[in-house]
Design an enzyme around this catalytic site. Structure first.
Site, short mmCIF file in Angstrom:
data_model
loop_
_atom_site.label_atom_id
_atom_site.label_comp_id
_atom_site.label_asym_id
_atom_site.label_seq_id
_atom_site.Cartn_x
_atom_site.Cartn_y
_atom_site.Cartn_z
N ASP A 40 -13.76 13.83 -3.97
CA ASP A 40 -14.09 15.05 -4.69
C ASP A 40 -15.24 14.75 -5.64
O ASP A 40 -15.74 13.62 -5.67
CB ASP A 40 -12.87 15.57 -5.46
N ARG B 81 -5.06 6.55 -2.03
CA ARG B 81 -5.27 7.95 -2.42
C ARG B 81 -6.47 8.57 -1.70
O ARG B 81 -6.56 9.78 -1.55
CB ARG B 81 -5.47 8.02 -3.94
N LYS B 82 -7.41 7.73 -1.30
CA LYS B 82 -8.64 8.21 -0.64
C LYS B 82 -9.27 9.34 -1.46
O LYS B 82 -9.46 10.46 -0.97
CB LYS B 82 -8.39 8.67 0.79
N ASN C 43 -16.14 14.48 -11.78
CA ASN C 43 -15.30 14.94 -12.88
C ASN C 43 -13.85 15.11 -12.45
O ASN C 43 -12.92 14.81 -13.21
CB ASN C 43 -15.85 16.28 -13.40
N LYS D 149 0.85 -1.19 0.00
CA LYS D 149 0.00 0.00 0.00
C LYS D 149 0.88 1.24 0.00
O LYS D 149 1.76 1.38 0.84
CB LYS D 149 -0.92 0.01 1.22
#
Length: 277
Positions: free
Chosen positions: A98, A94-95, A101, A62
């Site tokens: 947002d 990365r979590k 797009n 990871k």
């Protein structure tokens, strides 16, 4: 706990509809390990050295690729080569969190080129269903070159003290996983979530989501920043299919010996769960 959790990795692999999950279980069975090492180092040299040394004893590495001070083409090619050499998968933690797009561009393209090298990614569902839908759309597009070799874990729970990833947030995580099951391979959570039901979804007979549990440490109960640890045995007993250990391995005096110890403890706990010990 789901009856699927009582099955061996090989049994689950033989019937699993998701090609990446199937490969993950096959790696675990072949190497007799359910360890994911969280390689929270800050240079490419450290990352590749750790991946090479620990590769034989882990199923997944990871990364937090954005903490590297010198990310480059060497990072990508080196990590991919070591994954092939030692037969492990790469999970970029990365979590994503947002609007749809934006995460599509962050995942497939951009400076970090995550889709190019990371088999597994994860996201928070705080933005709503659209984030899962957007990532799933990207992975299923005709011009996406990696197809079934990529998968998503939904961050359904966290091990940090005071985490707000509970209740309806966790339930909605399961709802979205069921809706986008072709791309969602499972969860980052503290327990098995297969029995979660809501007004939107309920478990199906063939459902088999993978559980990754963070915060696994043999020698500590927590840190000064609110992290709460559990042992490999307790994590696997609560439903973890893969245990994520960071500082307990890479910060140990001998990381290789530490990785071997976590491998043994995690595998013994798995054998106990499936009744093979």
């Amino acid at each position: 706990m789901s009856s699927k959790s009582q099955l061996t990795y090989s049994a689950r692999a033989s019937k699993h509809p998701n090609a990446l999950v199937k490969k993950l279980f096959e790696v675990a069975e072949a190497k007799k390990t359910n360890v994911t090492v969280s390689a929270d180092v800050t240079t490419t040299k450290e990352l590749l050295d750790l991946a090479d040394r620990l590769g034989p004893y882990i199923a997944v590495i990871k990364t937090h690729i954005d903490i590297l001070s010198d990310f480059s083409e060497e990072t990508i090619t080196g990590l991919k080569a070591l994954a092939e050499k030692h037969n492990f998968l790469i999970f970029e933690d990365r979590k994503f969190i947002d609007i749809g797009n934006t995460v599509q561009k962050q995942y497939h393209g951009g400076t970090l080129r995550i889709s190019e090298w990371a088999h597994i990614i994860n996201c928070s569902i705080l933005p709503g269903e659209g984030i899962v839908e957007a990532l799933a759309q990207t992975a299923s597009a005709e011009d996406f070159p990696y197809g079934s070799e990529r998968g998503l874990l939904i961050l359904a729970e966290m091990t940090s003290k005071g985490s707000l990833a509970t209740g309806q947030y966790t339930t909605s995580s399961v709802d979205y996983a069921r809706k986008y099951k072709k791309f969602v391979m499972g969860f980052v959570s503290t327990r098995h979530l297969g029995e979660v039901q809501s007004e939107v979804s309920s478990p199906s007979e063939e459902e088999d989501f993978v559980v990754f549990t963070t915060g696994v440490n043999l020698s500590s109960k927590g840190d000064k920043l609110g992290q709460q640890y559990q042992t490999p045995e307790s994590a696997v007993g609560r439903g973890a299919d893969f245990i994520i250990a960071g500082r307990g391995i890479y910060a140990a005096p001998d990381p290789v010996e530490a990785a071997k110890q976590y491998q043994k403890e995690g595998w013994d706990a798995y054998l106990k769960r499936v009744g093979a010990q």
